[in-house]
Design a protein around this motif. Structure first.
Motif, PDB file in Angstrom:
ATOM      1  N   GLU A   1      37.737  43.910  56.165  1.00 56.56           N
ATOM      2  CA  GLU A   1      37.098  42.881  56.975  1.00 56.56           C
ATOM      3  C   GLU A   1      36.450  41.813  56.107  1.00 56.56           C
ATOM      4  O   GLU A   1      36.594  40.615  56.352  1.00 56.56           O
ATOM      5  CB  GLU A   1      36.047  43.505  57.897  1.00 56.56           C
ATOM      6  N   LEU A   2      35.754  42.242  55.076  1.00 58.84           N
ATOM      7  CA  LEU A   2      35.100  41.289  54.185  1.00 58.84           C
ATOM      8  C   LEU A   2      36.123  40.397  53.496  1.00 58.84           C
ATOM      9  O   LEU A   2      35.947  39.174  53.403  1.00 58.84           O
ATOM     10  CB  LEU A   2      34.274  42.039  53.136  1.00 58.84           C
TER      11      LEU A   2
ATOM     12  N   PRO B   1      36.946  32.258  45.353  1.00 60.08           N
ATOM     13  CA  PRO B   1      36.025  32.880  44.402  1.00 60.08           C
ATOM     14  C   PRO B   1      35.278  34.070  45.001  1.00 60.08           C
ATOM     15  O   PRO B   1      35.016  35.059  44.316  1.00 60.08           O
ATOM     16  CB  PRO B   1      35.070  31.739  44.040  1.00 60.08           C
ATOM     17  N   THR B   2      34.928  33.970  46.287  1.00 65.28           N
ATOM     18  CA  THR B   2      34.243  35.081  46.959  1.00 65.28           C
ATOM     19  C   THR B   2      35.139  36.311  47.019  1.00 65.28           C
ATOM     20  O   THR B   2      34.698  37.438  46.774  1.00 65.28           O
ATOM     21  CB  THR B   2      33.825  34.663  48.374  1.00 65.28           C
TER      22      THR B   2
ATOM     23  N   LEU C   1      34.626  40.044  45.344  1.00 68.82           N
ATOM     24  CA  LEU C   1      34.786  41.274  46.120  1.00 68.82           C
ATOM     25  C   LEU C   1      35.745  42.242  45.428  1.00 68.82           C
ATOM     26  O   LEU C   1      35.492  43.448  45.359  1.00 68.82           O
ATOM     27  CB  LEU C   1      35.313  40.940  47.514  1.00 68.82           C
ATOM     28  N   LEU C   2      36.851  41.715  44.913  1.00 69.17           N
ATOM     29  CA  LEU C   2      37.815  42.561  44.215  1.00 69.17           C
ATOM     30  C   LEU C   2      37.215  43.162  42.955  1.00 69.17           C
ATOM     31  O   LEU C   2      37.499  44.317  42.610  1.00 69.17           O
ATOM     32  CB  LEU C   2      39.067  41.751  43.868  1.00 69.17           C
ATOM     33  N   LYS C   3      36.379  42.411  42.264  1.00 69.01           N
ATOM     34  CA  LYS C   3      35.713  42.950  41.075  1.00 69.01           C
ATOM     35  C   LYS C   3      34.781  44.099  41.440  1.00 69.01           C
ATOM     36  O   LYS C   3      34.740  45.125  40.757  1.00 69.01           O
ATOM     37  CB  LYS C   3      34.929  41.843  40.371  1.00 69.01           C
TER      38      LYS C   3
ATOM     39  N   LEU D   1      43.095  42.639  39.270  1.00 70.24           N
ATOM     40  CA  LEU D   1      42.125  43.473  39.977  1.00 70.24           C
ATOM     41  C   LEU D   1      42.792  44.330  41.054  1.00 70.24           C
ATOM     42  O   LEU D   1      42.436  45.496  41.246  1.00 70.24           O
ATOM     43  CB  LEU D   1      41.041  42.588  40.596  1.00 70.24           C
ATOM     44  N   LEU D   2      43.761  43.768  41.754  1.00 68.59           N
ATOM     45  CA  LEU D   2      44.496  44.546  42.751  1.00 68.59           C
ATOM     46  C   LEU D   2      45.269  45.679  42.086  1.00 68.59           C
ATOM     47  O   LEU D   2      45.305  46.808  42.595  1.00 68.59           O
ATOM     48  CB  LEU D   2      45.452  43.634  43.514  1.00 68.59           C
TER      49      LEU D   2
END
Length: 380
Positions: A118-119, A132-133, A137-139, A201-202
């Motif tokens: 959701e985020l 960038p957000t 989140l992925l980090k 990151l994924l």
């Protein structure tokens, strides 16, 4: 001081917490006290409001749901993520460290509730493939998933997490492929470095999930008996293993094609010198090698993609065969080299090659077709 007092008043009083949270998740953004406090330069005020928010969602999935599914709640999350991004390079001590620690704890709790999809899906930016957000989140998710093999807090519905990560991987990888194929000289899509960071990151997040499944199974002497781990990892592996559509182009095929293009486009750095790949685009491809391109943002990409492939094909005949059918074995052979942008690329490629050849005569025959005196890394 007033924020601390408010936090103390509502903590432990579920009825008051529900009323407080319901009001502050519905008011207009310009009237939001939470957003105003988060934007203050005084870090102690930011610490106080983070403690307040953490107390509100700590034991309540419902209040956490409101935080990520209301417009004002998402705006609060974005404000916190922007603050965390600005503090990534700061010292872990002092108020900066406390802000980051509280922010990370808050999002870890949301991840445990299963709210990462959701985020991620509610924080895009216009004209950006990955905002960038979303990168921040992925980090945070990558860090959250690092303690491989436990995941003791859970991640909510694992199918949602797996689907979100795989869908994002497809999107980023396909964009990278298009950008490289359309490149002429150094005229690149300016979004490409950011997309590559997201793909790294994924890849590491997916690798962590798959390693958790494998390590737990080995510790148990066979198949995993931990229900939380079974729920977490098996759906993700199934999602990755299945073809993406009726043309049999799925996750494995997209990963291999991305590696092929990256190996051509990004010259290796070997002992300080640029070493071009010996794999070439077709003569009618209209694409030239990216030796002059700025490599900022491309670090670790080939290494982490190869590592993910090595984990996926371990003891999986179906994936071994798919890699062979889409021409992936020569690509992996070509990556068994030193590359200063991709530390340990050679080691991960050799490990992946071992997993591709294990108990697979057809794959071994492909390798045997190359002359014995050819050097690994220059087979194509």
């Amino acid at each position: 001081m007033l924020t601390q007092t408010l936090s103390n008043l509502v903590t432990g009083n579920q009825e008051l917490l529900d009323r407080f949270w319901a009001i502050h998740m519905q008011i207009p953004e310009e009237q939001s006290v939470l957003i105003r406090l988060l934007s203050l330069p005084d870090l102690r005020s930011v610490i106080s409001v983070l403690v307040l928010i953490m107390n509100c969602i700590h034991d309540s999935e419902g209040r956490g749901h409101a935080l990520v599914n209301t417009s004002i709640g998402v705006r609060v999350c974005v404000s916190i993520l922007d603050r965390l991004q600005a503090l990534l390079d700061h010292s872990e001590s002092g108020d900066e460290g406390k802000v980051f620690e509280l922010g990370y704890a808050l999002f870890s709790k949301l991840f445990q509730f299963g709210f990462f999809p959701e985020l991620y899906n509610r924080t895009p930016m216009q004209d950006e493939l990955v905002s960038p957000t979303q990168t921040t989140l992925l980090k945070l998710l990558d860090s959250f998933l690092q303690p491989v093999p436990s995941f003791q807090g859970g991640v909510g519905d694992p199918r949602k997490l797996a689907g979100c990560l795989v869908s994002a991987f497809f999107s980023q990888a396909e964009h990278i492929q298009r950008a490289i194929q359309q490149a002429v000289g150094s005229a690149l899509d300016v979004r490409l470095p950011g997309v590559c960071v997201a793909l790294v990151l994924l890849s590491t997040s997916l690798s962590s999930i798959l390693l958790a499944e494998r390590e737990n199974g080995e510790n148990e002497g066979g198949a995993s008996t931990d229900p939380s781990l079974v729920r977490l990892t098996l759906p993700c592996h199934d999602t990755i293993s299945g073809p993406g559509n009726s043309t049999e182009t799925g996750f494995i095929e997209v990963l291999i094609e991305t590696l092929r293009l990256l190996d051509i486009f990004l010259p290796r750095i070997n002992f300080g010198k640029v070493r071009s790949s010996n794999v070439h685009f077709p003569s009618d491809g209209g694409v030239v090698l990216g030796q002059s391109a700025d490599a900022t943002g491309f670090a670790y990409l080939k290494r982490d993609l190869v590592r993910l492939l090595g984990i996926l094909c371990h003891n999986s005949r179906a994936i071994q065969d798919r890699v062979r059918r889409c021409g992936g074995i020569p690509i992996i052979l070509n990556l068994c080299v030193i590359d200063e942008r991709n530390p340990y690329l050679r080691e991960h490629a050799l490990f992946t090659l071992r997993n591709l050849l294990h108990n697979n005569a057809e794959n071994q025959a492909v390798v045997d077709t190359f002359r014995a005196d050819e050097h690994v890394g220059t087979v194509m």
